[in-house]
Design an enzyme around this catalytic site. Structure first.
Site, mmCIF file in Angstrom:
data_model
loop_
_atom_site.group_PDB
_atom_site.id
_atom_site.type_symbol
_atom_site.label_atom_id
_atom_site.label_comp_id
_atom_site.label_asym_id
_atom_site.label_seq_id
_atom_site.Cartn_x
_atom_site.Cartn_y
_atom_site.Cartn_z
ATOM 1 N N HIS A 127 0.836 -1.222 0.000
ATOM 2 C CA HIS A 127 0.000 0.000 0.000
ATOM 3 C C HIS A 127 0.866 1.267 0.000
ATOM 4 C CE1 HIS A 127 -3.240 -2.768 1.262
ATOM 5 N NE2 HIS A 127 -2.318 -3.252 2.065
ATOM 6 N N SER A 144 14.953 22.331 -14.998
ATOM 7 C CA SER A 144 13.773 23.136 -15.290
ATOM 8 C C SER A 144 14.235 24.458 -15.884
ATOM 9 C CB SER A 144 12.994 23.380 -14.003
ATOM 10 O OG SER A 144 12.208 24.544 -14.115
ATOM 11 N N LYS A 167 15.944 22.154 -9.773
ATOM 12 C CA LYS A 167 15.306 20.910 -10.213
ATOM 13 C C LYS A 167 16.227 19.961 -10.969
ATOM 14 C CE LYS A 167 10.804 20.991 -10.677
ATOM 15 N NZ LYS A 167 9.807 20.089 -10.173
ATOM 16 N N GLU A 219 9.829 9.192 -16.580
ATOM 17 C CA GLU A 219 8.446 9.634 -16.827
ATOM 18 C C GLU A 219 8.013 9.326 -18.255
ATOM 19 O OE1 GLU A 219 8.095 13.291 -13.611
ATOM 20 O OE2 GLU A 219 8.768 13.734 -15.633
#
Ligand code: ARG
Length: 458
Positions: free
Chosen positions: A155, A276, A282, A289
């Site tokens: 979970h 970024s 970043k 992704e």
């Protein structure tokens, strides 16, 4: 030039041509198409259906086309409908009369079925090699991280401690099954459709078994109508690719989580992450992704082809031409994802200390604390409740179980003794788990040896 112009009186409309043609995408099948034609004409000559001389001329012509295409000396011109028409028209242009005999006892329906099977076979080989590369990389990392402790989750909540080797081993299993699926599909598709003609076989005395053996098939297909309308092998391949993509996507998701500021389990190599344009701090996991994101189009290909096929009466229908672009895209996509993911895995630094610290903080040893009480005669249900009380106390004070004093342990149960600290240490929790498939080093070493052997065998 149209192959089928004979019975037509009107010129083909340009829009219709553009809608109907497949050369713009099936040109990638030229190797398979020419290989199939060479086998077909070799058989025709052996059977005396074309003369030895014509056979030789045709084969030389086909080899010339192949060489010119490979060298970029021959262009795919738009007037041809598909790769089959393109090659045949070119052959006739090159060798004249003899070239017109190539298509004896053959239809584009069995030809395209052959081309796609040959193509799938080639691609399965390449995809399998890429999955194998990934497995090799996984195994290297497993060997390095046999004692890198980390929390195992259910979970997405910390559950029990495992090792990174064990966690990665789960993916080793998934990708091994993927290879198994590819091998099964290859074995099942390996029957040659050539000689099925348009749908009903031919009246020429073809030697189908001979053509099949020239093309390294296990034998000819046994029903000509099925041969030209079967796309099961593609659907199976797309399902296998969808499963690989799903596995890569789950793995990517873990990398994305592990790369967050909160986890910091991994440091992605600069080459596999991006910054970024506005936020200087970043370092984004774009590759992971994208691998996760591309899974959608691979699933899409599978659903599209299933849908294309669901209403088709026997035998060949032009709808089947729609099998190509989506299959090519799914194959290219999965190959790309496999390469990138393997590269990312190989260059990632795993933060051993952060993983261990995280495993310590999440009460992942609570089950072992309960088991400790059980070993001292406390019934498991009572032990579960007692450790639950201890966990509550820890949460209130912001400490972990092993930071409690012995007195605090004994307030809950006098069965606790000084050796409890050893019993609930991360190391003990993991290293006591040595049954087959468990994370303890002793068990992992046995499994890693099996995996090594498996990889070296094939
Ligand atoms: N381009 C066609 C395809 O991809 C080849 C078969 C054409 N056969 C036909 N009878 N129109 O399916």
């Amino acid at each position: 030039m149209k192959l089928w112009g004979g019975r037509f009186t009107k010129e083909e409309n340009q829009l219709v041509h553009n809608f109907n043609e497949s050369l713009s995408f099936d040109q990638r099948l030229y190797h398979q198409d020419i290989r199939g034609s060479i086998a077909h004409v070799t058989m025709l000559a052996k059977q005396g259906i074309v003369t030895e001389e014509d056979g030789r001329v045709i084969i030389d012509g086909l080899k010339g086309i192949l060489a010119d295409l490979d060298a970029g000396k021959l262009e795919f011109t738009r007037e041809h409908e598909d790769i089959h028409s393109f090659v045949e028209a070119n052959l006739i242009e090159r060798v004249g009369e003899a070239g017109k005999r190539l298509h004896t006892g053959r239809s584009r329906n069995d030809q395209v079925a052959l081309d796609m099977k040959l193509y799938c076979r080639d691609e399965i080989g390449e995809i399998d090699a890429l999955v194998k590369d990934l497995l090799r990389e996984l195994l290297c990392q497993m060997e390095k991280h046999i004692d890198t402790y980390m929390p195992g989750f259910t979970h997405l909540q910390k559950a029990q401690p495992v090792t990174l080797a064990h966690h990665l081993g789960a993916y080793f299993e998934m990708f091994s099954r993927d290879r198994g699926r590819l091998h099964d599909i290859r074995a099942r598709l390996n029957r040659c459709p050539l000689g099925s003609g348009a749908l009903a076989g031919t009246t020429y005395p073809l030697d189908r078994a001979y053509t099949a053996s020239l093309l390294e098939f296990d034998g000819p297909t046994l029903n000509s109508m099925d041969s030209v309308s079967d796309r099961d092998y593609l659907i199976e391949l797309l399902a296998a690719l969808a499963t690989i993509a799903m596995h890569l996507s789950r793995f990517s998701e873990e990398f994305i989580i592990w790369n967050t500021n909160e986890y910091r389990f991994v440091e992605l190599d600069d080459a596999y992450s991006t910054g970024s344009s506005i936020m200087p701090q970043k370092k984004n996991p774009d590759i992971a992704e994208l691998v996760r994101g591309k899974t959608g189009r691979v699933y899409g290909a599978l659903i599209s082809l299933l849908t294309v096929m669901k209403g088709l009466p026997l035998a060949y229908d032009k709808d089947m031409q729609e099998d190509k672009e989506l299959s090519f895209d799914a194959i290219d996509t999965v190959k790309g994802c496999l390469k990138l993911f393997t590269g990312m895995l190989a260059t990632t630094t795993f933060n051993k200390a952060a993983m261990e610290a995280s495993a310590k903080r999440g009460f992942t040893n609570a089950t072992d604390a309960a088991d400790y009480l059980v070993s001292r005669g406390v019934p498991f249900r009572d032990a579960h409740g007692m450790v639950g009380q201890l966990v509550l106390r820890c949460i209130e004070r912001g400490v972990s179980l092993d930071e409690l004093t012995l007195e605090e342990f004994r307030e809950v149960s006098p069965a606790f003794e000084a050796d409890v600290y050893e019993a609930i240490s991360l190391k003990t929790c993991v290293e006591k788990r040595v049954t087959d498939g468990a994370p303890g080093q002793e068990a992992m070493r046995r499994v890693i040896a099996i995996y090594r052997e498996q990889l070296e065998k094939e």
